[in-house]
Motif scaffolding. Structure first.
Motif, PDB file in Angstrom:
ATOM      1  N   THR A  54      -0.840  12.734 -11.159  1.00 53.97           N
ATOM      2  CA  THR A  54      -0.810  11.296 -10.889  1.00 53.97           C
ATOM      3  C   THR A  54       0.626  10.804 -10.723  1.00 53.97           C
ATOM      4  O   THR A  54       1.586  11.537 -10.982  1.00 53.97           O
ATOM      5  N   ASP A  55       0.772   9.564 -10.270  1.00 51.88           N
ATOM      6  CA  ASP A  55       2.090   8.982 -10.086  1.00 51.88           C
ATOM      7  C   ASP A  55       2.796   8.825 -11.432  1.00 51.88           C
ATOM      8  O   ASP A  55       2.173   8.702 -12.476  1.00 51.88           O
ATOM      9  N   MET A  56       4.113   8.842 -11.377  1.00 53.64           N
ATOM     10  CA  MET A  56       4.919   8.750 -12.601  1.00 53.64           C
ATOM     11  C   MET A  56       4.657   7.463 -13.373  1.00 53.64           C
ATOM     12  O   MET A  56       4.581   7.475 -14.605  1.00 53.64           O
ATOM     13  N   ALA A  57       4.526   6.351 -12.657  1.00 60.26           N
ATOM     14  CA  ALA A  57       4.355   5.062 -13.326  1.00 60.26           C
ATOM     15  C   ALA A  57       3.089   5.025 -14.164  1.00 60.26           C
ATOM     16  O   ALA A  57       3.027   4.347 -15.192  1.00 60.26           O
ATOM     17  N   THR A  58       2.062   5.758 -13.736  1.00 61.08           N
ATOM     18  CA  THR A  58       0.803   5.791 -14.479  1.00 61.08           C
ATOM     19  C   THR A  58       0.799   6.873 -15.547  1.00 61.08           C
ATOM     20  O   THR A  58       0.301   6.669 -16.657  1.00 61.08           O
ATOM     21  N   GLY A  59       1.348   8.043 -15.222  1.00 61.50           N
ATOM     22  CA  GLY A  59       1.254   9.187 -16.119  1.00 61.50           C
ATOM     23  C   GLY A  59       2.345   9.325 -17.165  1.00 61.50           C
ATOM     24  O   GLY A  59       2.069   9.674 -18.326  1.00 61.50           O
ATOM     25  N   LEU A  60       3.592   9.046 -16.791  1.00 59.15           N
ATOM     26  CA  LEU A  60       4.693   9.288 -17.708  1.00 59.15           C
ATOM     27  C   LEU A  60       4.623   8.465 -18.994  1.00 59.15           C
ATOM     28  O   LEU A  60       4.909   9.003 -20.079  1.00 59.15           O
ATOM     29  N   PRO A  61       4.233   7.184 -18.953  1.00 56.35           N
ATOM     30  CA  PRO A  61       4.115   6.435 -20.221  1.00 56.35           C
ATOM     31  C   PRO A  61       3.110   7.073 -21.177  1.00 56.35           C
ATOM     32  O   PRO A  61       3.301   7.029 -22.406  1.00 56.35           O
ATOM     33  N   GLN A  62       2.046   7.674 -20.640  1.00 57.26           N
ATOM     34  CA  GLN A  62       1.053   8.327 -21.496  1.00 57.26           C
ATOM     35  C   GLN A  62       1.619   9.600 -22.119  1.00 57.26           C
ATOM     36  O   GLN A  62       1.291   9.958 -23.250  1.00 57.26           O
ATOM     37  N   VAL A  63       2.483  10.264 -21.358  1.00 53.84           N
ATOM     38  CA  VAL A  63       3.153  11.461 -21.882  1.00 53.84           C
ATOM     39  C   VAL A  63       4.095  11.068 -23.013  1.00 53.84           C
ATOM     40  O   VAL A  63       4.083  11.667 -24.097  1.00 53.84           O
TER      41      VAL A  63
ATOM     42  N   THR B 236       0.817  -1.210   0.000  1.00 50.37           N
ATOM     43  CA  THR B 236       0.000   0.000   0.000  1.00 50.37           C
ATOM     44  C   THR B 236       0.852   1.263   0.000  1.00 50.37           C
ATOM     45  O   THR B 236       2.073   1.211  -0.218  1.00 50.37           O
ATOM     46  N   THR B 237       0.198   2.391   0.244  1.00 52.03           N
ATOM     47  CA  THR B 237       0.870   3.694   0.197  1.00 52.03           C
ATOM     48  C   THR B 237       0.442   4.559   1.375  1.00 52.03           C
ATOM     49  O   THR B 237      -0.331   4.144   2.231  1.00 52.03           O
ATOM     50  N   ASN B 238       0.940   5.777   1.361  1.00 52.11           N
ATOM     51  CA  ASN B 238       0.564   6.753   2.383  1.00 52.11           C
ATOM     52  C   ASN B 238      -0.937   7.056   2.352  1.00 52.11           C
ATOM     53  O   ASN B 238      -1.485   7.575   3.325  1.00 52.11           O
TER      54      ASN B 238
ATOM     55  N   ALA C 212       7.017  23.807  -9.110  1.00 53.54           N
ATOM     56  CA  ALA C 212       7.509  24.988  -8.387  1.00 53.54           C
ATOM     57  C   ALA C 212       8.250  25.940  -9.332  1.00 53.54           C
ATOM     58  O   ALA C 212       7.997  27.153  -9.338  1.00 53.54           O
ATOM     59  N   GLU C 213       9.170  25.416 -10.129  1.00 50.12           N
ATOM     60  CA  GLU C 213       9.931  26.288 -11.027  1.00 50.12           C
ATOM     61  C   GLU C 213       9.081  26.777 -12.193  1.00 50.12           C
ATOM     62  O   GLU C 213       9.412  27.786 -12.823  1.00 50.12           O
ATOM     63  N   ALA C 214       7.967  26.080 -12.442  1.00 51.89           N
ATOM     64  CA  ALA C 214       7.070  26.496 -13.528  1.00 51.89           C
ATOM     65  C   ALA C 214       6.139  27.624 -13.088  1.00 51.89           C
ATOM     66  O   ALA C 214       5.346  28.106 -13.890  1.00 51.89           O
ATOM     67  N   GLY C 215       6.242  28.010 -11.823  1.00 54.18           N
ATOM     68  CA  GLY C 215       5.453  29.175 -11.401  1.00 54.18           C
ATOM     69  C   GLY C 215       4.736  29.077 -10.079  1.00 54.18           C
ATOM     70  O   GLY C 215       4.314  30.087  -9.519  1.00 54.18           O
ATOM     71  N   VAL C 216       4.587  27.850  -9.529  1.00 55.42           N
ATOM     72  CA  VAL C 216       3.896  27.696  -8.249  1.00 55.42           C
ATOM     73  C   VAL C 216       4.971  27.501  -7.180  1.00 55.42           C
ATOM     74  O   VAL C 216       5.286  26.380  -6.783  1.00 55.42           O
ATOM     75  N   LYS C 217       5.538  28.591  -6.717  1.00 57.29           N
ATOM     76  CA  LYS C 217       6.666  28.536  -5.790  1.00 57.29           C
ATOM     77  C   LYS C 217       6.305  27.812  -4.493  1.00 57.29           C
ATOM     78  O   LYS C 217       5.255  28.051  -3.919  1.00 57.29           O
ATOM     79  N   GLY C 218       7.195  26.913  -4.084  1.00 54.36           N
ATOM     80  CA  GLY C 218       6.974  26.180  -2.838  1.00 54.36           C
ATOM     81  C   GLY C 218       6.191  24.901  -3.003  1.00 54.36           C
ATOM     82  O   GLY C 218       6.028  24.147  -2.039  1.00 54.36           O
ATOM     83  N   TYR C 219       5.714  24.635  -4.214  1.00 57.09           N
ATOM     84  CA  TYR C 219       4.922  23.417  -4.429  1.00 57.09           C
ATOM     85  C   TYR C 219       5.840  22.197  -4.430  1.00 57.09           C
ATOM     86  O   TYR C 219       6.801  22.123  -5.184  1.00 57.09           O
ATOM     87  N   GLU C 220       5.512  21.215  -3.591  1.00 57.40           N
ATOM     88  CA  GLU C 220       6.259  19.959  -3.551  1.00 57.40           C
ATOM     89  C   GLU C 220       5.440  18.914  -2.796  1.00 57.40           C
ATOM     90  O   GLU C 220       4.913  19.192  -1.713  1.00 57.40           O
ATOM     91  N   ILE C 221       5.302  17.741  -3.366  1.00 59.97           N
ATOM     92  CA  ILE C 221       4.591  16.655  -2.695  1.00 59.97           C
ATOM     93  C   ILE C 221       5.058  15.322  -3.277  1.00 59.97           C
ATOM     94  O   ILE C 221       5.319  15.218  -4.478  1.00 59.97           O
ATOM     95  N   SER C 222       5.224  14.327  -2.418  1.00 61.35           N
ATOM     96  CA  SER C 222       5.627  13.007  -2.873  1.00 61.35           C
ATOM     97  C   SER C 222       4.802  11.960  -2.130  1.00 61.35           C
ATOM     98  O   SER C 222       3.980  12.299  -1.274  1.00 61.35           O
ATOM     99  N   PHE C 223       5.024  10.690  -2.437  1.00 60.55           N
ATOM    100  CA  PHE C 223       4.274   9.623  -1.775  1.00 60.55           C
ATOM    101  C   PHE C 223       5.197   8.438  -1.577  1.00 60.55           C
ATOM    102  O   PHE C 223       6.330   8.418  -2.067  1.00 60.55           O
TER     103      PHE C 223
ATOM    104  N   GLY D 212      -7.456   9.396  -8.171  1.00 60.66           N
ATOM    105  CA  GLY D 212      -7.817   8.036  -7.788  1.00 60.66           C
ATOM    106  C   GLY D 212      -7.082   7.556  -6.555  1.00 60.66           C
ATOM    107  O   GLY D 212      -7.063   6.360  -6.260  1.00 60.66           O
ATOM    108  N   SER D 213      -6.472   8.505  -5.843  1.00 62.73           N
ATOM    109  CA  SER D 213      -5.797   8.194  -4.584  1.00 62.73           C
ATOM    110  C   SER D 213      -5.719   9.462  -3.762  1.00 62.73           C
ATOM    111  O   SER D 213      -5.907  10.576  -4.294  1.00 62.73           O
ATOM    112  N   SER D 214      -5.450   9.318  -2.478  1.00 62.08           N
ATOM    113  CA  SER D 214      -5.330  10.500  -1.626  1.00 62.08           C
ATOM    114  C   SER D 214      -4.157  11.368  -2.065  1.00 62.08           C
ATOM    115  O   SER D 214      -4.236  12.596  -2.030  1.00 62.08           O
ATOM    116  N   SER D 215      -3.066  10.739  -2.480  1.00 57.46           N
ATOM    117  CA  SER D 215      -1.900  11.506  -2.936  1.00 57.46           C
ATOM    118  C   SER D 215      -2.264  12.369  -4.131  1.00 57.46           C
ATOM    119  O   SER D 215      -1.913  13.545  -4.195  1.00 57.46           O
TER     120      SER D 215
END
Length: 317
Positions: free
Chosen positions: A198-207, A88-90, A233-244, A154-157
């Protein structure tokens, strides 16, 4: 050694001897998210490695839905014998308790920590037809059409990442819940929703497949897999950071020797070629440690997610 000390030594060794042959039958991994999700992909890679290490097959049982409640309940009520492991996850073990007034499971009392597995970041993706090419474009569009754009989760994260984005940019974007991230991505590709984080494993292949556009990643630094994508954050939303993070648990009351053996098996599996390759392709960082390390980590993460959720202005449901 006198008789009393001898008896004490025998009794202390008895539990270990009783589980010396564990595992002796197939192991089930319960995953609280749908097939194709990052947790599911990790569980299947781990399952392959565990089978090689423990010489027993691993069955992945996906139980998505209800904010991961279904999977968590099933795992908590499973036999306390080490043959049902909750991957599971956070979401279930740090965030849900601060998102809902009442949970149908207790993330502390109902589970025995086994092992930390890995951590990772998320990616902000939008429908290809949305007329935006960067985060600033998205913010401007959302502000010009309050309540007209939508984001799926589709998740709390994923949910909290989206709510943080809304709060930090002062935008009103409609939130659409899903049973798991993969079906949300499907709707994103089809245009039913406009964006999601979304998580990288789900989103990056679609990108990389050209099916959605990536505007930013949620981590503090750019990811090596896609260095061309800026951080949010560097794209304009300063201070934005979140991981799981990902971790493994078993039902509370599972014998300590079994938990210790599982920790050892999972630690070796987590370093296997199958899992290492999954991490490399998904931008995740492998973790490790003892069951007690996970217990302390979970306590700290619960407080961290409480603050994130409060900061995002999310009220308990």
């Amino acid at each position: 050694m006198n008789r009393r000390h001898l008896l004490a030594a025998i009794l202390a060794a008895a539990p270990i001897a009783a589980f010396a042959d564990y595992p002796e039958k197939p192991i089930t991994f319960i995953v609280p998210f749908a097939a194709g999700s990052a947790t599911d992909q990790l569980a299947r890679a781990l399952g392959t490695a565990v089978t090689a290490e423990a010489k027993q097959p691993v069955v992945v049982d996906n139980k998505p839905g209800a904010n991961a409640f279904i999977g968590a309940q099933a795992a908590a009520k499973a036999p306390k014998d080490g043959y049902t492991v909750f991957i599971t996850t956070n979401t279930t073990h740090a965030a849900n308790e601060h998102l809902f007034k009442k949970l149908p499971y207790d993330p502390v009392k109902d589970f025995e920590p086994v092992a930390m597995l890995s951590k990772g970041g998320q990616i902000l993706v939008v429908n290809n037809n949305l007329p935006v090419n960067n985060v600033q474009d998205l913010v401007k569009l959302a502000k010009s059409k309050p309540g007209k754009l939508s984001f799926g989760y589709g998740s709390s994260s994923s949910r909290i990442a989206g709510e943080m984005f809304k709060q930090m940019t002062g935008t009103y974007i409609v939130s659409i819940p899903y049973r798991s991230n993969p079906p949300a991505v499907t709707d994103l590709i089809g245009g039913t929703i406009d964006m999601m984080i979304t998580d990288m494993a789900t989103g990056l292949p679609q990108v990389k497949g050209g099916k959605v556009k990536a505007l930013g990643v949620s981590t503090a630094k750019r990811i090596p897999l896609a260095p061309e994508i800026p951080t949010i954050a560097e794209a304009g939303v300063k201070g934005y950071e979140i991981s799981f993070w990902f971790a493994a648990y078993v039902p509370a009351g599972t014998p300590a020797p079994v938990v210790a053996r599982l920790n050892d098996i999972l630690a070796k599996a987590n370093r296997s070629a199958a899992v290492t390759n999954f991490y490399a392709q998904s931008g995740f960082e492998a973790l490790g440690g003892t069951p007690e390390d996970l217990r302390k980590f979970q306590t700290a993460e619960s407080e961290k997610w409480r603050k994130i959720i409060a900061g995002a202005g999310i009220e308990k449901e």
